[in-house]
Design a protein around this motif. Structure first.
Motif, PDB file in Angstrom:
ATOM      1  N   TYR A  63       0.859  -1.183   0.000  1.00 20.72           N
ATOM      2  CA  TYR A  63       0.000   0.000   0.000  1.00 20.72           C
ATOM      3  C   TYR A  63       0.897   1.235   0.000  1.00 20.72           C
ATOM      4  CZ  TYR A  63       1.114  -0.091   5.004  1.00 20.72           C
ATOM      5  OH  TYR A  63       1.775  -0.135   6.200  1.00 20.72           O
ATOM      6  N   THR A  89      -6.050  -1.906  -1.823  1.00 19.44           N
ATOM      7  CA  THR A  89      -7.099  -2.819  -2.270  1.00 19.44           C
ATOM      8  C   THR A  89      -8.507  -2.280  -2.059  1.00 19.44           C
ATOM      9  OG1 THR A  89      -7.140  -3.922  -0.123  1.00 19.44           O
ATOM     10  CG2 THR A  89      -5.653  -4.825  -1.791  1.00 19.44           C
ATOM     11  N   SER A 140      -5.374  -5.269  -6.174  1.00 22.55           N
ATOM     12  CA  SER A 140      -4.781  -3.985  -5.802  1.00 22.55           C
ATOM     13  C   SER A 140      -4.964  -2.998  -6.953  1.00 22.55           C
ATOM     14  CB  SER A 140      -3.289  -4.140  -5.515  1.00 22.55           C
ATOM     15  OG  SER A 140      -3.078  -4.920  -4.354  1.00 22.55           O
TER      16      SER A 140
END
Length: 360
Positions: A63, A89, A140
């Motif tokens: 992330y 995500t 993602s």
């Protein structure tokens, strides 16, 4: 002693040269995890007062976030720009994910070219990363959002900015094309993949720019979005403006504005990696008796997922905040017509009962 001193001096000089090359004046600053140099990407000559807040992705940390702001232009043309990049995500829970997905599709989005799993608009874009980048079964994505606001005056001393009324507008003041957003999106996605090492190679740069929006002027045909069945009274169509994004077999979008405010947004999505974003959101129940799909339809919006000619396909609609004062304001009334017309065009068998079927 002299030999030792010379050796130490040589070592320090080499270390200084290395640091200068890597971190000093010889190395130009870069932004958003290294996606863009200071003289490239979103920046233009003369930009100043730049600031950045970044959380970089890394192996084992899939992330990231990056927020850039800067000032450009001078005098009456001065403005403040903001650019947000996100890598992650999205929410797991169905309702929160539904709201998140609604924010990604802004209406009239253009599909990325060359089959890339994503879409762009003037001030935003989304690209789904390869399956190897999935986290806990969820794809993602990298998103880019840009906005700007005019400034009456910019203080050279402290950088304060006096904003004109009107608030922020999407995109960039000099070039708000979907093509520009698409290039920035691919740059950021390539960097996210490289930094997290979730895929063996970066996202491929598209060979063709995304098409620009096709805007149907106000006062045009009563058939909205050039879709059969999305009709309103001719007198009402004068106040409506359509923004048609892509019209393909795997991606179609349109937004309808009433008196300058968006009133209805439609999308059909059949690109597999983009459809995967909706897994678990539509639920397991049919939206109404007789439907060959699962999902939900209410007055404010609709989202269904179905099998169309062997392909998982998502159809969505949202209403408001503008009100057209037509049947477009109620998804229960107009969404079935949208599904019928687009489904027929892409070879999809009928998904809901006939209007004359008592079961409906």
């Amino acid at each position: 002693m002299l030999t030792g001193a010379l050796a130490i001096a040589a070592l320090l000089a080499a270390l200084a040269a290395f640091c200068q090359a890597e971190f000093g004046p010889l190395a130009k600053p870069s932004y958003c995890w290294g996606a863009w140099p200071e003289d490239g990407g979103p920046f233009r000559s003369g930009d100043h007062h730049r600031s950045a807040q970044e959380t970089a992705p890394a192996p084992g940390r899939p992330y990231g976030a990056c927020t850039l702001s800067w000032r450009g232009g001078r005098g009456a043309g001065a403005y403040r720009q903001r650019l947000d990049v996100r890598y992650g995500t999205g929410p797991r829970e169905a309702e929160a994910r539904r709201a998140w997905l609604s924010g990604l599709l802004v209406g009239g989005d253009s599909a990325l070219p060359d089959g890339l799993p994503g879409f762009v608009a003037a001030g935003s874009g989304t690209l789904v990363l390869p399956p190897s980048c999935d986290v806990d079964g969820r794809p993602s994505v990298v998103t880019v959002t840009s906005s700007f606001r005019d400034a009456d005056k910019t203080s050279e001393e402290d950088g304060t900015d006096l904003a004109k009324p009107g608030g922020e507008r999407p995109g960039f003041p000099d070039d708000s094309s979907p093509a520009r957003t698409g290039r920035l999106l691919v740059d950021a996605a390539n960097r996210a993949v490289r930094a997290s090492r979730c895929a063996p190679s970066p996202v491929v740069q598209p060979q063709h720019a995304p098409p620009s929006w096709v805007r149907v002027s106000a006062g045009g045909p009563a058939e909205q979005c050039a879709i059969p069945g999305l009709t309103v009274a001719a007198a009402d169509s004068v106040r409506l403006t359509d923004t048609v994004g892509s019209v393909g077999d795997d991606f179609q979008t349109c937004a309808v504005a009433a008196d300058g405010r968006w009133a209805a947004r439609f999308a059909m999505i059949a690109r597999p990696r983009v459809v995967a974003l909706f897994d678990g959101v539509a639920g397991d129940d049919a939206p109404a008796p007789g439907w060959r799909a699962h999902g939900r339809i209410d007055a404010s919006g609709a989202l269904i997922q179905a099998d169309c000619a062997g392909r998982p396909t998502v159809f969505t609609m949202r209403t408001g905040p503008g009100r057209s004062r037509t049947r477009l304001d109620d998804a229960r009334t107009v969404f079935p017509d949208f599904v019928d017309a687009v489904g027929r065009r892409i070879g999809c068998a009928p998904l809901h009962p006939s209007r004359n079927d008592p079961a409906e």
